[in-house]
Design an enzyme around this catalytic site. Structure first.
Site, PDB file in Angstrom:
ATOM      1  CD  GLU A 180     -42.729  94.945 -83.028  1.00 41.92           C
ATOM      2  OE1 GLU A 180     -42.637  94.311 -81.957  1.00 41.92           O
ATOM      3  OE2 GLU A 180     -43.362  96.007 -83.124  1.00 41.92           O
ATOM      4  CG  HIS A 185     -60.592  87.616-106.995  1.00 40.59           C
ATOM      5  ND1 HIS A 185     -61.223  87.319-108.176  1.00 40.59           N
ATOM      6  CD2 HIS A 185     -60.530  86.447-106.289  1.00 40.59           C
ATOM      7  CE1 HIS A 185     -61.558  86.030-108.175  1.00 40.59           C
ATOM      8  NE2 HIS A 185     -61.141  85.482-107.040  1.00 40.59           N
ATOM      9  CE  LYS A 214     -43.474 102.596 -78.669  1.00 42.46           C
ATOM     10  NZ  LYS A 214     -43.108 101.567 -77.725  1.00 42.46           N
TER      11      LYS A 214
HETATM   12  O1  PA5 Z   1     -43.292  93.104 -79.209  1.00 41.18           O
HETATM   13  C1  PA5 Z   1     -43.332  94.133 -78.544  1.00 41.18           C
HETATM   14  O2  PA5 Z   1     -42.797  94.210 -77.442  1.00 41.18           O
HETATM   15  C2  PA5 Z   1     -44.108  95.358 -78.998  1.00 41.18           C
HETATM   16  O3  PA5 Z   1     -44.492  95.296 -80.315  1.00 41.18           O
HETATM   17  C3  PA5 Z   1     -45.317  95.564 -78.104  1.00 41.18           C
HETATM   18  O4  PA5 Z   1     -46.156  94.457 -78.143  1.00 41.18           O
HETATM   19  C4  PA5 Z   1     -46.129  96.817 -78.446  1.00 41.18           C
HETATM   20  O5  PA5 Z   1     -45.318  97.904 -78.758  1.00 41.18           O
HETATM   21  C5  PA5 Z   1     -47.019  97.201 -77.260  1.00 41.18           C
HETATM   22  O6  PA5 Z   1     -46.229  97.503 -76.149  1.00 41.18           O
HETATM   23  P1  PA5 Z   1     -46.786  97.582 -74.683  1.00 41.18           P
HETATM   24  O7  PA5 Z   1     -47.365  96.265 -74.329  1.00 41.18           O
HETATM   25  O8  PA5 Z   1     -45.609  97.922 -73.857  1.00 41.18           O
HETATM   26  O9  PA5 Z   1     -47.834  98.660 -74.654  1.00 41.18           O
END
Ligand code: PA5
Length: 448
Positions: A290, A311, A425
């Protein structure tokens, strides 16, 4: 046992990258690394409103740790299980830590079982957990920075409802712990309205960098992990990784992986030879994926478990498209010892290993694999972790967070946003008929 801060630091071993990278190219990275480090430390780059993680280890107060430990003790007193409800950065760090410390079979031995929910939308998996909790006392920890993540919100409703039915609304409230943004979001509002106990994820700390907040620390403490030792390791890493030179293991790691990428190696495999590290790999995957995968750029992070994946993936790694390099997390000292015994009749032909440790066999498999992969043009980096304990876990988490920030700036992206995650989303909300998404829904329905 809490570790003394003078014990050896984890290190980046780059001895198996030569041939794929020239020493002179590595040295030429120094000014770029210095600039990336400065950008991070001075907060002058993109995403600088999400740098709260940088000094979390040194700035988290004893009072904050006490509050987390106190809540964990309460859960350990009144519950046989804790359900951690969160997704992405809101559960991966906690799960990684619990499995790293207590093993993948922790729920078979630990007095308080830790289950994870809110990280999928599977009816079958949700029902299975509801059934499992029917006859045991449990608490829940709803974790969401934004407070509006669908997977988490669905599971949170289910388990809040289950608690209400089991204990009645007033007693249920005492079993609901919320970790979210300190100021905003629907979860914050719900917690206030219902009077749930809350813990903050500071506004300037993004989900995947939040393992040193209550997001990671509360589930860890419930699992009996010494969170002060975890923070001590992270604190030492915060200090040691502030060194602005090629002696900095995070610089070496960031430089080597960016050079590999520039040389056509677009995939990084994080390999470990310990099953307990699977979720460290998944946490790392989210952190780097990310943070770097944007603007048409980025190394694809793929975590693999060795030797099992040798494997299944071994053929491709050794012989397929030459687009990858690997980073091995190597625990130098196994905490356990199993010695192979001699058998009178050597039918299985294994007597040549009699008297040897299984860890010796594992390390030989690792070293043999590293050499084979290096010969097959899969360059290898190694992160050496001296021991599998809380202190080095804290150090390892911080090492990767810091290296990721530096690496993202080297790559020329903002390592602290995730605009791509929003696309699915928006579509999902539109398809579900969420108010405010009517126009998108109309468009999408034409395409379905
Ligand atoms: O790194 C990030 O911000 C995202 O990947 C979140 O961890 C993930 O989408 C979960 O989001 P939230 O904590 O708002 O539910």
């Amino acid at each position: 046992m809490r570790k003394d801060v003078t014990t050896s630091m984890l290190e980046t071993d780059i001895s198996n990258i030569w041939g794929s990278i020239e020493f002179s190219d590595l040295m030429k990275m120094e000014p770029r690394l210095s600039k990336a480090h400065e950008t991070l430390a001075e907060g002058t780059g993109e995403g600088n409103d999400f740098l709260g993680w940088h000094h979390l280890p040194s700035r988290t107060t004893e009072a904050e740790l006490d509050a987390i430990q106190k809540a964990a003790n309460q859960i350990r007193r009144d519950s046989k299980a804790l359900v951690v409800i969160g997704i992405g950065g809101s559960y991966l760090g906690a799960r990684a830590a619990i499995e790293f410390m207590n093993g993948v079979m922790h729920n078979e031995t630990d007095p308080v079982k830790i289950y994870f929910a809110g990280n999928h939308l599977s009816t079958r998996a949700l029902n299975a957990l509801v059934d499992r909790l029917e006859n045991i006392d449990f608490s829940i920890n709803i974790v969401s920075k934004s407070g509006s993540t669908m997977e988490t919100a669905v599971a949170a409703r289910m388990f809040r409802w289950l608690l209400n039915r089991k204990y009645g609304p007033e007693k249920a409230k005492q079993r609901i712990y919320v970790t979210t943004d300190p100021m905003k979001g629907k979860l914050r509002a719900l917690a206030k309205e219902e009077g749930y106990m809350t813990f903050p994820i500071p506004s300037n700390v993004g989900g995947r960098y939040s393992v040193f907040t209550a997001c990671g620390l509360l589930p860890m403490a419930v699992a009996g992990i010494d969170i002060r030792s975890v923070m001590a390791g992270a604190r030492r890493a915060e200090t040691e990784l502030d060194v602005r030179s090629m002696d900095n293991p995070a610089w070496l790691y960031a430089a080597a992986r960016n050079l590999m990428y520039e040389n056509g190696k677009k995939i990084e495999m994080l390999c470990s030879y310990e099953p307990d590290f699977e979720y460290v790999g998944r946490w790392w995957q989210q952190l780097f994926g990310e943070s770097e995968g944007k603007d048409g750029k980025g190394i694809f992070p793929a975590s693999v478990d060795l030797t099992p994946d040798l494997h299944s993936m071994g053929q491709f790694i050794q012989d397929g498209a030459r687009i990858m390099f690997e980073t091995v997390i190597n625990v130098e000292e196994s905490p356990e010892e199993v010695v192979l015994k001699e058998e009178e009749i050597d039918t299985d032909g294994m007597n040549y290993l009699a008297g040897k440790n299984v860890d010796f066999v594992n390390k030989s498999a690792m070293n043999g694999t590293i050499l084979a992969h290096t010969d097959g043009q899969v360059p290898n980096l190694k992160v050496n972790v001296p021991e599998q304990n809380e202190f080095y876990l804290g150090e390892l988490f911080y090492f990767f967070e810091f290296a990721c920030g530096i690496s993202g700036y080297l790559l020329g992206v903002n390592p602290f946003n995730q605009p791509g995650v929003e696309s699915y989303k928006r579509n999902m909300f539109a398809l579900l008929g969420k108010p405010g998404y009517e126009k998108e829904r109309e468009e999408l329905m034409k395409r379905l």
